[in-house]
Enzyme design. Structure first.
Site, PDB file in Angstrom:
ATOM      1  N   GLU A   1      14.213   7.377 -54.821  1.00 22.95           N
ATOM      2  CA  GLU A   1      14.429   7.407 -53.370  1.00 22.95           C
ATOM      3  C   GLU A   1      15.741   8.123 -53.021  1.00 22.95           C
ATOM      4  O   GLU A   1      15.822   8.868 -52.042  1.00 22.95           O
ATOM      5  CB  GLU A   1      14.439   5.985 -52.800  1.00 22.95           C
ATOM      6  CG  GLU A   1      13.092   5.285 -52.858  1.00 22.95           C
ATOM      7  CD  GLU A   1      12.018   6.065 -52.113  1.00 22.95           C
ATOM      8  OE1 GLU A   1      12.211   6.372 -50.916  1.00 22.95           O
ATOM      9  OE2 GLU A   1      10.981   6.382 -52.729  1.00 22.95           O
TER      10      GLU A   1
ATOM     11  N   TRP B   1      15.069  11.806 -53.213  1.00 17.09           N
ATOM     12  CA  TRP B   1      14.444  12.308 -51.982  1.00 17.09           C
ATOM     13  C   TRP B   1      15.518  12.609 -50.940  1.00 17.09           C
ATOM     14  O   TRP B   1      15.455  13.619 -50.227  1.00 17.09           O
ATOM     15  CB  TRP B   1      13.463  11.279 -51.413  1.00 17.09           C
ATOM     16  CG  TRP B   1      12.061  11.408 -51.901  1.00 17.09           C
ATOM     17  CD1 TRP B   1      11.436  10.648 -52.843  1.00 17.09           C
ATOM     18  CD2 TRP B   1      11.076  12.361 -51.454  1.00 17.09           C
ATOM     19  NE1 TRP B   1      10.138  11.067 -53.011  1.00 17.09           N
ATOM     20  CE2 TRP B   1       9.892  12.118 -52.171  1.00 17.09           C
ATOM     21  CE3 TRP B   1      11.093  13.409 -50.529  1.00 17.09           C
ATOM     22  CZ2 TRP B   1       8.733  12.862 -51.985  1.00 17.09           C
ATOM     23  CZ3 TRP B   1       9.937  14.156 -50.339  1.00 17.09           C
ATOM     24  CH2 TRP B   1       8.769  13.887 -51.054  1.00 17.09           C
TER      25      TRP B   1
ATOM     26  N   TRP C   1      -0.119  19.623 -29.251  1.00 18.01           N
ATOM     27  CA  TRP C   1       0.296  18.232 -29.056  1.00 18.01           C
ATOM     28  C   TRP C   1      -0.055  17.774 -27.640  1.00 18.01           C
ATOM     29  O   TRP C   1      -0.028  18.560 -26.694  1.00 18.01           O
ATOM     30  CB  TRP C   1       1.803  18.092 -29.279  1.00 18.01           C
ATOM     31  CG  TRP C   1       2.291  18.555 -30.610  1.00 18.01           C
ATOM     32  CD1 TRP C   1       3.054  19.660 -30.862  1.00 18.01           C
ATOM     33  CD2 TRP C   1       2.051  17.952 -31.889  1.00 18.01           C
ATOM     34  NE1 TRP C   1       3.304  19.781 -32.203  1.00 18.01           N
ATOM     35  CE2 TRP C   1       2.702  18.745 -32.867  1.00 18.01           C
ATOM     36  CE3 TRP C   1       1.348  16.821 -32.297  1.00 18.01           C
ATOM     37  CZ2 TRP C   1       2.671  18.435 -34.219  1.00 18.01           C
ATOM     38  CZ3 TRP C   1       1.317  16.510 -33.654  1.00 18.01           C
ATOM     39  CH2 TRP C   1       1.972  17.309 -34.595  1.00 18.01           C
TER      40      TRP C   1
ATOM     41  N   ASN D   1      10.945   1.263 -44.705  1.00 19.18           N
ATOM     42  CA  ASN D   1      10.512   2.632 -44.986  1.00 19.18           C
ATOM     43  C   ASN D   1       8.998   2.802 -44.925  1.00 19.18           C
ATOM     44  O   ASN D   1       8.498   3.809 -44.399  1.00 19.18           O
ATOM     45  CB  ASN D   1      11.024   3.090 -46.350  1.00 19.18           C
ATOM     46  CG  ASN D   1      10.758   4.559 -46.595  1.00 19.18           C
ATOM     47  OD1 ASN D   1      11.200   5.409 -45.830  1.00 19.18           O
ATOM     48  ND2 ASN D   1      10.005   4.873 -47.641  1.00 19.18           N
TER      49      ASN D   1
ATOM     50  N   TRP E   1       5.851  15.310 -33.047  1.00 16.90           N
ATOM     51  CA  TRP E   1       6.715  14.539 -33.945  1.00 16.90           C
ATOM     52  C   TRP E   1       8.166  14.569 -33.525  1.00 16.90           C
ATOM     53  O   TRP E   1       8.933  13.630 -33.810  1.00 16.90           O
ATOM     54  CB  TRP E   1       6.585  15.063 -35.380  1.00 16.90           C
ATOM     55  CG  TRP E   1       6.927  16.505 -35.545  1.00 16.90           C
ATOM     56  CD1 TRP E   1       6.078  17.571 -35.458  1.00 16.90           C
ATOM     57  CD2 TRP E   1       8.227  17.059 -35.802  1.00 16.90           C
ATOM     58  NE1 TRP E   1       6.760  18.754 -35.643  1.00 16.90           N
ATOM     59  CE2 TRP E   1       8.079  18.478 -35.865  1.00 16.90           C
ATOM     60  CE3 TRP E   1       9.491  16.505 -35.982  1.00 16.90           C
ATOM     61  CZ2 TRP E   1       9.156  19.335 -36.106  1.00 16.90           C
ATOM     62  CZ3 TRP E   1      10.564  17.360 -36.219  1.00 16.90           C
ATOM     63  CH2 TRP E   1      10.392  18.743 -36.277  1.00 16.90           C
TER      64      TRP E   1
ATOM     65  N   TRP F   1       9.903  12.489 -40.785  1.00 15.11           N
ATOM     66  CA  TRP F   1       8.980  12.744 -39.681  1.00 15.11           C
ATOM     67  C   TRP F   1       8.085  13.941 -39.976  1.00 15.11           C
ATOM     68  O   TRP F   1       6.871  13.909 -39.718  1.00 15.11           O
ATOM     69  CB  TRP F   1       9.754  12.945 -38.373  1.00 15.11           C
ATOM     70  CG  TRP F   1       9.919  11.633 -37.669  1.00 15.11           C
ATOM     71  CD1 TRP F   1      10.979  10.776 -37.760  1.00 15.11           C
ATOM     72  CD2 TRP F   1       8.968  11.015 -36.805  1.00 15.11           C
ATOM     73  NE1 TRP F   1      10.744   9.655 -37.001  1.00 15.11           N
ATOM     74  CE2 TRP F   1       9.525   9.777 -36.395  1.00 15.11           C
ATOM     75  CE3 TRP F   1       7.712  11.373 -36.321  1.00 15.11           C
ATOM     76  CZ2 TRP F   1       8.849   8.902 -35.536  1.00 15.11           C
ATOM     77  CZ3 TRP F   1       7.036  10.507 -35.470  1.00 15.11           C
ATOM     78  CH2 TRP F   1       7.610   9.296 -35.093  1.00 15.11           C
TER      79      TRP F   1
END
Length: 495
Positions: A297, A300, A329, A364, A382, A405
């Site tokens: 993690e 990342w 969208w 998360n 988003w 996102w």
């Protein structure tokens, strides 16, 4: 780095590195000054207008101010005065910095790099000005273990996919990971260099910019370095070894929740990775499954920072995949507001939103569920969700928030395929089987049987006052699939 001068006062410029341990800029300035009998001063700029432009919320800003207050005390114990100046914007902070350097005859400025576009521009302008005025600038990397741009493909390009990045990053990290820097020894300075004296010799414009620090503790979140170290130690000794098994269950206290400390700079990535490796048989991979998973993690987090530098348009609200800018969208304000408020009629989504609004943090797994619901079920841009999270998260961080996102919305680097769309109900059943997390934030569902909490029927909704679902899952899924498929129909060459 400029090397025109070797004498004079040192200035340490603090930003998102509000700690005295493993702080390269502070350590360099203090150890150099100590060896040459020089003086060290520190500065922090309060920039509320810039923070508002960046969409930070009041709770995160309050934690930042608390952390600065604690840092000021920690530096004072080491013989360094921290001047806190109200600047408004980055441009104003540069003006004040230049005045401070000239008035106090500063010959060395030390700071740790920040990677966002506005911050990089500010630091480049600082360097150019300092070079003209023969002031040394000492810049350090501390937000990543491996500096952005140093982990590249065989063709010397930035990685756009996580797995090969991780492999290359691990190869370097295993060689380069070293023990964190200690807190510098306290300076032995003449008594004449008290905080009052520093302030008295400033001219009126700078004196007017001085602002007092205070502390208004957040009942849920710590804001000091000592507590961050304690939390890191406890996590690694207790939850860390089972992290891989329990991390996805939001009702459990199974994650480190150190993201806030990292975003404030109370901890450095190196401190976290070194402590984790020490607890993991000295390994960054191939040790205990739980600690391996947590280190993954953190990797990342590094990946998203490297992307931010490689693709600066990410700081400018641009999708990583250019073709997804053509997604149609929906302009659905009522649906967006229902998502913000936790009134979608999907319990796991609504409980996640309530956790965010109540605590300033979201688990998360639920960040992915919530983000995918907005971008796929509601087909709302988003970027609107990213901004909302940024406003309410106490661990608000551009690289990680944007990366998460765009991953969920299938617009980002190594994002989920567009046809992967979480079913909120099955996610809830899988990761909160008895609905304990749901009733923590949706107490009206407490009276329902555990199996009904994930998707109450019409009678149960009426009975508890819980709203109807704002969209049918099957309908929403197909709508999202159609929207993304339309991109390929418009341009069949898109990959």
């Amino acid at each position: 780095m400029s090397n025109q001068q070797s004498t004079g006062r040192h200035l340490v410029w603090f930003r998102t590195d509000l700690r005295v341990h493993d702080n390269p800029a502070l350590y360099h300035a203090m150890t150099t000054a100590q060896s040459q009998a020089q003086q060290v001063l520190a500065v922090y700029f309060v920039t509320p207008e810039q923070w508002r432009q960046h969409g930070l919320g009041e709770r995160k800003i309050r934690l930042m101010q608390n952390a600065v207050h604690n840092l000021k005390q920690a530096l004072a114990e080491r013989g360094v005065e921290l001047l806190v100046l109200h600047a408004g914007t980055f441009n104003h902070s540069l003006q004040l910095l230049q005045q401070l350097v000239l008035e106090l005859d500063i010959r060395h400025i030390s700071f740790n790099n920040e990677y966002e576009v506005n911050e990089c521009k500010r630091d480049i302008l600082c360097y150019r000005w300092a070079n003209i005025h023969q002031v040394n600038v000492h810049r350090f990397h501390d937000q990543c273990l491996i500096p952005p741009g140093a982990v590249l493909t065989k063709t010397n390009l930035p990685f756009k996919v996580y797995s090969p990045f991780r492999k290359a990053w691990l190869a370097q990290a295993e060689r380069q990971l070293s023990a964190p820097l200690p807190s510098p020894a306290a300076l032995q300075q003449p008594s004449s260099t008290t905080s009052t004296t520093w302030q008295q010799i400033l001219t009126e414009p700078l004196r007017r910019a001085l602002t007092l620090t205070d502390q208004c503790p957040d009942a849920r979140w710590f804001d000091d370095e000592s507590s961050a170290h304690h939390a890191l130690h406890n996590f690694l000794q207790q939850q860390g070894r089972h992290y891989h098994q329990r991390r996805d269950f939001p009702a459990l206290d199974a994650t480190s929740q150190l993201s806030t400390a990292l975003s404030l700079g109370l901890l450095s990535p190196r401190q976290c990775l070194f402590a984790a490796s020490q607890a993991n048989q000295g390994l960054l991979a191939g040790g205990t499954a739980g600690l391996d998973s947590w280190i993954n993690e953190l990797t990342w987090r590094e990946f998203y920072r490297h992307l931010l530098v490689a693709c600066p348009d990410l700081c400018k609200h641009q999708a990583f995949k250019p073709e997804t800018e053509r997604v149609k969208w929906r302009d659905a304000e009522a649906d967006f507001q229902a998502w913000c408020d936790g009134r979608t009629g999907y319990p796991i989504v609504d409980a996640a939103q309530q956790q965010l609004l109540t605590t300033g943090w979201m688990h998360n797994r639920l960040r992915m569920v919530s983000a995918m619901f907005l971008s796929k079920h509601l087909l709302i841009d988003w970027r609107r969700g990213e901004a909302f999270f940024n406003q309410y998260l106490v661990d608000a961080d551009l690289a990680s928030n944007n990366g998460g996102w765009q991953w969920s919305a299938s617009t980002g680097a190594d994002g989920v395929p567009y046809f992967r769309i979480f079913n909120p109900t099955t996610q809830s059943q899988r990761f909160d089987a008895d609905g304990q997390f749901l009733i923590r934030y949706l107490p009206q569902l407490t009276s329902l049987p555990a199996t009904s909490r994930h998707q109450p029927n019409a009678f149960e909704r009426q009975q508890t006052g819980y709203p109807d679902a704002i969209v049918d899952h099957a309908f929403a899924r197909q709508r999202a699939l159609n929207a993304f498929k339309a991109l390929k129909q418009e341009n069949p060459t898109d990959e």
